[in-house]
Each structure stands twice: as structure tokens, then as C-alpha cells.
Design a protein around this motif. Sequence first.
Motif, PDB file in Angstrom:
ATOM      1  N   LEU B 262       0.472  -1.103   0.171  1.00 33.46           N
ATOM      2  CA  LEU B 262      -0.048  -0.744  -0.057  1.00 33.46           C
ATOM      3  C   LEU B 262       1.230   1.100   0.350  1.00 33.46           C
ATOM      4  CD1 LEU B 262      -2.686  -0.667   2.055  1.00 33.46           C
ATOM      5  CD2 LEU B 262      -2.644  -1.627   0.127  1.00 33.46           C
ATOM      6  N   SER B 263       2.233   1.019   1.044  1.00 32.46           N
ATOM      7  CA  SER B 263       2.593   2.240   1.054  1.00 32.46           C
ATOM      8  C   SER B 263       3.231   2.333  -0.457  1.00 32.46           C
ATOM      9  CB  SER B 263       4.041   2.333   2.023  1.00 32.46           C
ATOM     10  OG  SER B 263       3.426   2.267   3.200  1.00 32.46           O
ATOM     11  N   PHE B 264       3.548   1.570  -1.418  1.00 29.15           N
ATOM     12  CA  PHE B 264       4.225   1.696  -2.600  1.00 29.15           C
ATOM     13  C   PHE B 264       3.642   2.325  -3.330  1.00 29.15           C
ATOM     14  CE2 PHE B 264       4.852  -0.345  -6.647  1.00 29.15           C
ATOM     15  CZ  PHE B 264       5.635  -0.363  -7.178  1.00 29.15           C
ATOM     16  N   ALA B 266       1.260   4.311  -2.227  1.00 29.26           N
ATOM     17  CA  ALA B 266       1.138   5.727  -2.075  1.00 29.26           C
ATOM     18  C   ALA B 266       2.720   6.233  -2.509  1.00 29.26           C
ATOM     19  CB  ALA B 266       1.350   6.106  -0.561  1.00 29.26           C
ATOM     20  N   GLY B 267       3.006   5.873  -1.980  1.00 26.19           N
ATOM     21  CA  GLY B 267       5.073   6.301  -2.859  1.00 26.19           C
ATOM     22  C   GLY B 267       4.940   6.786  -4.413  1.00 26.19           C
ATOM     23  N   LEU B 268       4.266   5.880  -5.632  1.00 21.93           N
ATOM     24  CA  LEU B 268       4.207   6.027  -6.684  1.00 21.93           C
ATOM     25  C   LEU B 268       3.763   7.238  -6.959  1.00 21.93           C
ATOM     26  CD1 LEU B 268       4.623   3.727  -8.403  1.00 21.93           C
ATOM     27  CD2 LEU B 268       3.028   3.070  -8.884  1.00 21.93           C
ATOM     28  N   TYR B 269       2.809   7.898  -6.762  1.00 19.44           N
ATOM     29  CA  TYR B 269       1.642   8.935  -6.532  1.00 19.44           C
ATOM     30  C   TYR B 269       2.190  10.309  -5.839  1.00 19.44           C
ATOM     31  CZ  TYR B 269      -0.820   5.487  -9.773  1.00 19.44           C
ATOM     32  OH  TYR B 269      -0.993   4.509 -10.111  1.00 19.44           O
ATOM     33  N   GLY B 270       3.734   9.617  -4.674  1.00 23.50           N
ATOM     34  CA  GLY B 270       3.663  10.959  -4.393  1.00 23.50           C
ATOM     35  C   GLY B 270       5.437  11.376  -5.386  1.00 23.50           C
ATOM     36  N   MET B 271       5.405  10.273  -6.631  1.00 21.30           N
ATOM     37  CA  MET B 271       6.099  10.988  -7.270  1.00 21.30           C
ATOM     38  C   MET B 271       5.962  12.101  -7.941  1.00 21.30           C
ATOM     39  SD  MET B 271       7.731   7.500  -8.840  1.00 21.30           S
ATOM     40  CE  MET B 271       6.735   7.079  -9.771  1.00 21.30           C
ATOM     41  N   ASN B 272       7.279  13.029  -8.615  1.00 17.22           N
ATOM     42  CA  ASN B 272       6.367  14.412  -8.954  1.00 17.22           C
ATOM     43  C   ASN B 272       7.069  14.708 -10.478  1.00 17.22           C
ATOM     44  OD1 ASN B 272       6.487  15.558  -6.527  1.00 17.22           O
ATOM     45  ND2 ASN B 272       8.655  15.649  -6.048  1.00 17.22           N
TER      46      ASN B 272
END
Lengths: 311, 311, 311, 311, 311
Positions: B262-264, B266-272
Motif C-alpha cells: 500500500l505504501s508503495f 502511495a509512494g508511486l503517486y507521490g512522485m514529482n
Amino acid sequence: EETEIERLVAKCDAFDVVWINVIGLADLDLIRLIGKTFNIHQLTLEDINNIHQRAKYENFEEYDYFITRMARFDADIENRIETEQLSIILMDKFVLTFQLIEVDCLDPVRRRLKEKSGLIRERGNDYLVYALIDSVIDHYFPIVDQLGDRVTDFDDALQKDETTVSAIEVHQVRRELLSLARLIRPHREMLSRILREPSRFSAQTRLFLNDCMDHALQLGETIETNREICSDLRSYHLALIGNRTNDVMKTLTIVSTIFIPLSFIAGLYGMNFEYMPELKWKLGYFAALGAMAAVAVSLLAWFRSRGWFGT
Amino acid sequence: EETEIERLVAKCDAFDVVWINVIGLADLDLIRLIGKTFNIHQLTLEDINNIHQRAKYENFEEYDYFITRMARFDADIENRIETEQLSIILMDKFVLTFQLIEVDCLDPVRRRLKEKSGLIRERGNDYLVYALIDSVIDHYFPIVDQLGDRVTDFDDALQKDETTVSAIEVHQVRRELLSLARLIRPHREMLSRILREPSRFSAQTRLFLNDCMDHALQLGETIETNREICSDLRSYHLALIGNRTNDVMKTLTIVSTIFIPLSFIAGLYGMNFEYMPELKWKLGYFAALGAMAAVAVSLLAWFRSRGWFGT
Amino acid sequence: EETEIERLVAKCDAFDVVWINVIGLADLDLIRLIGKTFNIHQLTLEDINNIHQRAKYENFEEYDYFITRMARFDADIENRIETEQLSIILMDKFVLTFQLIEVDCLDPVRRRLKEKSGLIRERGNDYLVYALIDSVIDHYFPIVDQLGDRVTDFDDALQKDETTVSAIEVHQVRRELLSLARLIRPHREMLSRILREPSRFSAQTRLFLNDCMDHALQLGETIETNREICSDLRSYHLALIGNRTNDVMKTLTIVSTIFIPLSFIAGLYGMNFEYMPELKWKLGYFAALGAMAAVAVSLLAWFRSRGWFGT
Amino acid sequence: EETEIERLVAKCDAFDVVWINVIGLADLDLIRLIGKTFNIHQLTLEDINNIHQRAKYENFEEYDYFITRMARFDADIENRIETEQLSIILMDKFVLTFQLIEVDCLDPVRRRLKEKSGLIRERGNDYLVYALIDSVIDHYFPIVDQLGDRVTDFDDALQKDETTVSAIEVHQVRRELLSLARLIRPHREMLSRILREPSRFSAQTRLFLNDCMDHALQLGETIETNREICSDLRSYHLALIGNRTNDVMKTLTIVSTIFIPLSFIAGLYGMNFEYMPELKWKLGYFAALGAMAAVAVSLLAWFRSRGWFGT
Amino acid sequence: EETEIERLVAKCDAFDVVWINVIGLADLDLIRLIGKTFNIHQLTLEDINNIHQRAKYENFEEYDYFITRMARFDADIENRIETEQLSIILMDKFVLTFQLIEVDCLDPVRRRLKEKSGLIRERGNDYLVYALIDSVIDHYFPIVDQLGDRVTDFDDALQKDETTVSAIEVHQVRRELLSLARLIRPHREMLSRILREPSRFSAQTRLFLNDCMDHALQLGETIETNREICSDLRSYHLALIGNRTNDVMKTLTIVSTIFIPLSFIAGLYGMNFEYMPELKWKLGYFAALGAMAAVAVSLLAWFRSRGWFGT
């Protein structure tokens, strides 16, 4: 040389108790010569020269033959036990002993022979042989006691501070106890056979040999007890390791299990979607913090309910 | 002093049963004097003074010699067992006993001698010796029972609340049982030899010694049983630890395995990245939440199918 | 009361086989009176009243004395075994038995005595004693069988569904088997001594006692076998736990090891540096996704090559 | 062919000691013929042909029959032990031996027979049989010593560099020691029976057989000791593995437990909420860094207080 | 029917060796009738009907009674061993055998009786009984060998490919070896008693029984050895599991320990603080990447120094 030995033997006729102590077994001719002079069986001569034998007792027609093993701590390597074979031949008029090197544990007997000029001299050859065997057996006590002390130290250490004793030390002591047990058992069998069978020992001396047997039994029991304590310590050590791993795991699990969901929530609101309603809320940030706190508290409560903070 | 002892002995001629109880072994001269007066063998005198011996029985021409060990809990250190050597000499007209300190377990015998003025006085010296040995053996029962109670407590505790008993306590009790077993075994051998060999004991008294033997056997068996239970407890404890570690691991694994993917996400769509089409979608955020829920539910289902929520 | 007993005894003269069954040991005077009437040794009377003894056999001049222990499951607590002492005295004209409470396992003997009016009445007192001992021994079979069934159930359960059996149950059964073994061993010794030594049993009855000995041996063996199976089960259980932990660990490791690097890559491009060239690339996002997929696939391939998906 | 054997036997009449060594057992007719010529019991012939038997000794009216097993390392597979059956028949005038293949360990005997033209020839058939058995037993020594050396190597390796010895090697050696023990035990029983029972061996030769028995005992003890060391090594190995797992776990736990909270804090301030006061603070970033450092330091201090950096 | 049996018995007078084989024990009247006809003791009749007994030998005045147990693999369930009781009565003129069902392992004896018309017929009843017992014992060999093969297969599998053998299989084989050992031990005791005590067996036949005893001993030893190998395999298996868990843990720890700090650094620069100087640096991104590489490399170096990449 032959004449020399024979002349020596002839001279001994005057004495009741004669102890001939042969040190060094390298000169095979000499050993053979002695064998011939005293009428010693070829098998016995072979046994004398083969210096890696277990203690034993053999009854020949003309003499009784004993092998004993003297033990001492190695002078150079700490805690290493060294043994040396002492062959004893008990004849009607002579006691012959054979050993490889000069270091031995017979000095108490020699001293008694020189000083108290009595007792051994009075009681005959068989008592001298008893004194020799007794001296050999008695020299096992300090060694067994030293090992016993190490075992007790381990035990005390484990009970106070769990981590001082390493498995390797217990393993070493246990191994040395094993080799000691293997040295002493044949002595016990030897004494038991001497006491059971008819031999050159007088009823008088048998009482003393009985005492010697008691010592051998006691040595055997002390070793057995220490070996058992060692394996108990080993089991206990395994349980400690298991406990410790369990402890480490619990720490990891508590920390991970609490923070992984929190990090997930944080990650969630770190996403860059254009349309995320919560991000616009005035109190969104504090709501998120509150949610995190709630998750953390409920997880902690759950851990407590499972008793993970118990011990 | 010599005359004093001899005068005392002379006076005893009038009595059938005479018990001389020597307390304190420090005065070597006195011991030697007693030895000379009663014609005691040098080996016996040495045994009397060497107070770390195992129980034994020796038949001399003029007397029977017994070593027994009296056990009691240490007054100062809790659960520590202390022993003291009691040497008994049975002669035709006397019973001599030797002990180092005054504390002993012979009071029941003394009381019977004083009170019931009968029985022991009637039955002769051998019955007195039986009474002494019996008293020594009987004093092991409360000690063995107390250790047995501790073992039973451990067992009950383990069966109710898994975490109360620590490995260290079981280890300690097991060790004490081991040393008790080592104390009692020689007594059993001693009694068995007395019953097997001809000795100064009358057929009458032998019946009683048989009874005493039964007690020694029972002690030995109780100790053995408790030792076995201890090692069973140890094995059981190890299994519990293993189970608990497994339990902790499962919690960690379930939580980590669900949240890490799940965190992955979330991290994915936290990329800029400048060009990430999903971020512009109207329902991108909710689609992501949905994907996370789907992942979580399917993982939970998989865990359930493997039975990880079973016990 | 004295007269009553004596009158009773006098009346018995007419019968060949007389069995006097004393139930309840609280009335010490009565026991003492019976002892006096039948000339019973004081030690035997003590043994009768001391109800926590192991089975034994003692040969007195006027009678043979047997202690046996009757076992049954406790009526109140499930699976708890209770025992009661049955003292048997075999005299030339009488058989006396003593027990504390009325519940016993002698009803089969009583029934045979009442019904088949033959066999026991014909064969004399010694056969009656055999019948009593046989009845006691035979009552161990259902208890041992019930424990054996539980062990077999555990074994079957472990082989089918790995998690049904808990370590605690195996531990309990093993403990009960231990106490049963401790009850039966003395009976075996008792029977072996009866068969070895001359006694009041006729050659006829000895054949039957031999049969009884066979049963005792079989009981002992069944218990031993079940105890061994229990400790095998325990070892097996430990291995299962180890396997399960290993399994759980593998799951955790596979999931973590795959997603942790992926999350790292995601985190990398979530950084807010002003100058990060990749972020501006048109296909940067898809390149990142591709890199993640490559990492995941190669890790999976590596796990497969180590056989982690095997079992 | 019959005539040939008979003629041969007839010729042997002139010699005192005759050893007939039959190599190869495939020709059943020949074996049967020899059996008939020398009056050998059918059971013995069956035993000779059935080449997978344990060492034994049987006393027949006309001869003594011995089975021994010769052991050697396999020429092709390293460390594999091979055995071959050697049947010995001792008759008044002949010694017959039977073996399947030509390779054996009797060359020392053959050499002595050829060279020293004395001793064996003088002492008769029974001494020849002793020489054969002795030669068989002596050939076990290099094998046992080699295995003992491997055990010692393992022990030394474990004590120096913990990871060199694999469990599989210890397991293999232990298994080979087990099969060796199983080979030697029957030889010991065989010798013990020969020495105990009346047989064709002269008192002279019995002295030598006694020596041979000593060797067999020594072999047995060496094997037992090595087997015990092996199981000690195994336990020690298990403890090492447990320790290592514990060590690995600690590393993981320390790193994870420190960084997981730090990452959480970082994640917290990576959230995109519009209203997050801290983000606007001038020193917010440095405050966050400071908080992280504080968390890390206090966790390290806590680990140190639990002794995780100890060993 | 009575007359029929008596008539049959009368006819048998002409033969030296008569074997009456009773198959099926349901018809109690018939068994009782046979018992009466042949004067069989009531205890023996009970033993014949009670088909769950251990092998034994009993000497009655008019006959010798043997119980043996025949074993075979169950026809339906793979690897399940089934046993059947065979009761043998050896009288001067008859051999009676009793078995429940027709399937048995006596066909070799029947065939020899029919074909070779010699040997058994010549040597009398006692030889026939030997042949029966021998046949029963010999039928254990294929069963023991099959189990031994499975053990060897496990061992080989473990040494080649570590994961093929499951603990459950070793557990099952060990359990079956246990029940086999329990079957064979009483046969050994039976044979040993027959050979020790005077009985109806001629000196001739005793030689053959000796051979049979050898087989029983060999069976017992093979089973014991295999049981030991099984428990060695179990220990080895545990060590393997421990090793594997350790291996899995190491992988997890290496990956986690490297990436967790890296992810933390990435998270750090993903924070949204307004004032974070590094973010503005031209080379900030590359400096961060460099720092991450430095951390990763130094951690890898540290793992290598601890030997985690060793095996």
C-alpha cells in the motif's frame, strides 16, 4: 649390562620390599633384558611399550600386571589434560614400574618411603602397589575439581548475568569431562576386578584398595554430575537464546507494526493527485495527525492485551 | 583424659545398649584416642575426619562402619541444601557416632530413647543403628517433597498461565534434584549391601532395614520422576517460546505484508514527474484508494486461506 | 469387641478359604486389635496405615504381605488418575485385605465368589490372593488404553491437520504416563519376586501368577511405547513450529525484499530538488515504472532460483 | 575333484598347523564338497554362504566356528566403509577360512607365517585362529582413528572459525560411527563368549585373546566417545545457528527500529495538506532534523541499556 | 463332532510328526473341545483366544506353549503393518497351531513338508516347531528391510537435495520401527528362554534355534540402528530448518538494512518545508544520490566483513 642388572637383583635379596622404577621406554633392548631377567610375558612387554592403553589388570602366573594412566594439566596449553601410562608389575619379591618420562605423580609415595621409614616398608610389596595406584587416582581429584569449579562458575554466571557464558566454553568443559570419564572408568573396572578375584593382595591391603575404589567411584560420580549439569546448561542456554530472539522480535514487531500504518497514512497524503478533497480542508492536517494517534494507541492497547509488555 | 574415657567405657559394662555420640571433629588427638580405645582401624579414622564422603558400609572384623549424609535446607540461603556426614560404628557392645556440628536429625531417636524407655533399649545395638539410619533417611522426605511441590507448581503454572515459570527456576530445581539423587543413591547401595551380606544385624532388625530400604527406593523414584518432569517442562517451555516467536512473527508479517505494498502505491503517486497522466484524472485519488483496498483485502484473504488467523 | 472378632475367627474354622475385607483405616484401635488377633508384625501394621506406599511383597514367618495400588480415573476431574492402596495378607487359613474407602476394583472377584461357587473356593487362599492381584492389575488396562488412544489421536491429528494438537496436551498425557509407569513398575517387581522366591503360592497358582506377570509386562511396554511416541510427537511438533516460522519468514522476506527497493525508487522521484532532470522527461514516469517492474521480476527470479517457492 | 581335496588333506597329515584359505564362494558344489570332506554342519555351510551376518562364535562337536567381518575404506567412494565376511573354522588338525574376494587384511599373518617361520607354527591351530581374529580387529583401528580425526577436525574448526563445519558432515561421520559400532559390538560378544566358555583354545592362547578383547573394548570406547562428541557438536552447532539468527535479527531490528520512526517523520512533512503550519516556519526543516536526531539517539541509548551492543 | 476329532487323533498314531493347524477362533466350543481332547490347560486356551498378546514361551507338564506374532504389510493401507497371533503347542506326538485368519507366513513350511518329503518329517515335532518359528521370524526381514530402505532414502535425499524429506515421513517411519521393535523383542526373549531352559527341543534342534536367535538379534539391531538414524535425521532436519531460517533472515536483513536508510534520505528531501537550502542547490539531487551510494556501499562492506555473504 646384563651382569649389572643381575648383580642388582641379587643384592635386593636382602630387602623385603623392592621397587624398581624404569623411566624411559626408548631403549627396547634394555626393556627386553629386564623382561628376560624377571621372566615377564611377551604380551606384558608389548603392553608396556604401547603407551596408549586403558587401565587394566592382568593376572599372570608369576606376577600381577597393572596399567594405570596418570593425568595432569598440560604445562603449556591452558586447560589441556595430558596423560601418561604407568605400568606396574607386582611380583613376590619385586615391584617394577615403567613410565615414559620422569614427570609423574608418585612423589608422595617416594617421600613416604624416604621419611616415615615405616608403614610401606612394613606392609610388603602389595601395599606399595596400593600406594602407587592410590597416588595415581588421588591426582585426578584436583583436575576433576577444577573442571567442576568451571562448571559451577558457568552455572552461577548464567543465573546472574545471562550472557557471560558462551556455548563454546560449556562445550569444551563437557568434552574434557568426557575424556576424563573415559580415563577413570577403566581404573574402576581394574579395582573392581582386583577386589573380586583372588590375587597377590593380602586381606589387609584389600581394605585399603576398597578405599581407593571409593575414591574412583566418587570421581566417576562427580564427573557424571558435572556432565549432566553441562548438558542442562546447554539446554538452558538454548532456551535463553530462544527467549532473546523472541525479545528482539517483539521489539521489532512493536515498532514496525505501529509505524508502518502511520507511514502509510503520511504517504497517502503525500500523493500528488490534483483532486484530493482532504488536502484542501482547513483541519485536514490535524485530522490526519489525530487518525495516526488513534491507530498508534489502539495498536499499543492490542499489544498490551496480548501481554507483549509483560516480561 | 585417657583415663577418663577408659573409666567411662568401664562404667558402660553394665548397659546392654551404649550410644556414644561424638560432636566436633577438630580435636584430632581425642579422635585418635577414641580410635585407640575402641580398636578402630586407621582407615575408618581417616574416613571419619574426611567429611566429604558418599554414604557407604564397610565390614571390619571388630565392627561395622557406616557413613551416612544428613541433609537439611540451609538456614540462611533459601532453597540451598546442606549436608553433614554422620559416621556410625556398630560394635558388639557400643554404638559410636561422629558428626562435625551439633545440628542433626537424630532428635527423634534421642526422644524415643528418653521417653518410651522401651523398644530401642530392648532390641540391642543393631536396632539403634537402624533407628539412626532410618532417621537420616526419613529426613530426606520433606526436602524431596518440597522440591516436588515446586515442580508441581511449575507444571500447574505452565498449564494455566504460560509465562509465569522462567527457565532459570526449572533449571535450579533440576540441579538440586540432581544433587539429591547423588546423595541418596549411595544410601540405597549401602542398605542393599547390608541386607545382602552377613553382618551384625539380627534377622529381626533386618526386617526394619528392609522397610528403610523401601523408603530409600521411594525417595530415589520420586526424585527421578521429578527430574523427568523437569526436563519435560523444559522441552515444553522451548516449544512455548517457539510458538510465541512464531506468533510474533505472524503479526509482523501480516501487518508488513499488507502495508508495504500500500505504501508503495502511495509512494508511486507521490512522485514529482511532470507528466503523470493518473494525477490529472478526476477520480485518480479514489481509484488509488480502491486499488489499495483491493490489495489489502486480497492479501487478508490469502492469509486466511493459509490458516494464519487460526490459533 | 475383642470377643466379637475372636468369635468370628473361631467360626471361620469350618471354611477352607476365608477372606476378611477391612474397609476404612481410621479406627486405629480396631486395626491394632486385628493385628494382635492375627499375630501381624508391627511393621506390617504401619505399612497398612501408611497409604502412600509403592507395591511390594514381604515374606514374614506367619504370612505373606502384599501392597498393591488400585488405579481409576477421578470421578470429578477429567483425566486425573486416582490410586488407592490395597494391603493383602495371606495366611495359611485367612486372607486379610485392608483398604481406605469402599470403592475398589475387586467386584469381579466378589462376583465370582458368589456366583460360580467353584474355582476360587476350591483352589485355596493363594488362588484368592492371585485373583485379587490379577483384578488390580487388569484394572490398569482401560486406563492405559485410554491414554494410548489419546496419544494415537494426537498422532493422527498431527499427520492430518498440523495445528490441532497443542504442546500442552502432549505434555499432560506424557506426565500421566510417567506416573502410571511409576505405579506399575513396583507391581512387576513384586510379581517377579513372588515367582522367584519360595512362598505360600502353590505351583498351580504360580502358573496363574505368571499370566498376571505377563499382563504387568504388557502394561509396562504399552506405557513405554506411548511415552516414546509422545516424545517423538514433541520433537515433531518442534520441527513443525520451526517449519512454520520459516514459512512465515519467507513470506515476509519475499514481500519486503520486493517492495522495499520499489518504494525506494518511488521515494527517489518524490524528492523536491529543484534540479532533477528525470522529472522533466516526457517518459520519465513510465521509465520509472519500467525500472520498478524490472527490479521486481529479477528479484522474483532470484527467489525462484533459491527454491523459495518450492514447498 | 573330490579325490584332489582328499589327497590334499591326506598330505597335510604331516603338518601340525594347516590353514586352508578358500577364496570365492560362488562355486556352491565345491563348498558343499569341502563341507562333506571336513564334516561341517549344514548350518555352518549356510552361514558361510550368507555373507551378511554379524560376528559370532559357535561351538560344534567337531569344530569351533567363527564369523568375523573385515572392514576397509572403499577404494572408489571416499569415506565409504566396506566390509567382508571372514568365516573361520577351527578343527583339531585344520584351520579353514572362507572369504568372498581376494582382498583381505590377513597379509600380516601370512607374512609372519612365511618369514619368522616360528611362533605361529609352534603354537598350534588355536594360536593361528587368534592371529587371524587379531588381524581383523587390528584393521579397525586406522578406520576408527581416521573417523576420530575427522571429529577432532570438526571440533577444532568449530572452536576457531565458527562456520567451516556443516551439519551434513557431522551427520555423515556420526552415521559411519554408528555402523562401525554395530560391526564391532558382535566381535566383542564373540570374544567374551570364547573367553568365558570352554573351547579349543589353550590357556596360553587365551592370554592373547584377552589382549585382543582389550583392543575390541578400546575400539568400542573410542567409537562411543566420538559419537558423543558428534552429538555434542550437533548441539553446539544448533546453539551457534540460534546465536547467529539472533545476531542477524538484532542488526535488522536496530536498523529498522531507528529508521522507521525517522522515515515516518519525513513522510509526515511530505504530506501535501494546504494548511500545515510547521512547513512555513523558518527553522521548520532544522527542527525536524533535530527531532529525528533526538529520536535516533534515544533509541540507540535504549538499545545500549538492553545490552544489544554487548557481544 | 467329538468323535470326529478323537477318530482323527486315533488315526494319527501311525505318524511320527503330526501338525494340526486350527484356522479361525470364533467357534469357542470347538476350541474347548480340542483343549479337552489334548489335555490343554485353561490358561493356554485363554491365551489362544486372547489375540493381542506378546510372544512368549510357557512350559507346561504335558506340552510347551509358544505365542508368536506374524507381521505383514496391510494389503489396503500403504506402509501399515498388520500382525496376527500364531499359537503353537508342542506335545510329544502332536504339534497344534492356532490362528485367526487363513493368511499366514507358514507356506514355506507347508511346501517343504509336501515337496522335499524329508528333513522335517525325519527330525520330529520339535524341528517342525523350529521351522514354524523360523518362518515367522524370517518374514520380518522384508518388512524391516523395506523400512530400512526408506530410512536410507531419506538420508540420501537429505544429503543431496535438502528439502525433499518432510519431518512427517521420518516421524512415521520412526513410529513403525518402534512398533516393530516392540514385536520382535518378546520373540528374542522367548528364544533366549527356550535355549536357556530345559525343554522338549533336542540338542540337534537347539543348534537350529540358535540360528533363529541370531536372526532375531540381527532384526533387533537393524531396527535399533534405523531408529537411531531416524533421530539423527530429525536433529539434522532441525538444524537445516534453523539454517534455512537464518538464510532467509539474512536476505531480509541485508535488503532492509540497505534500503531503509536510503528511503529515509529520499523521504527527507521529499518534505515540503518552505525553507530547505539543499533543495535549491544546483547539484543537490546528485549529492543526495552520492550520499545514498556511499551509505549502500559502506553497509555492504560491513556485511561482507561479518561474513554474511560467506555461505
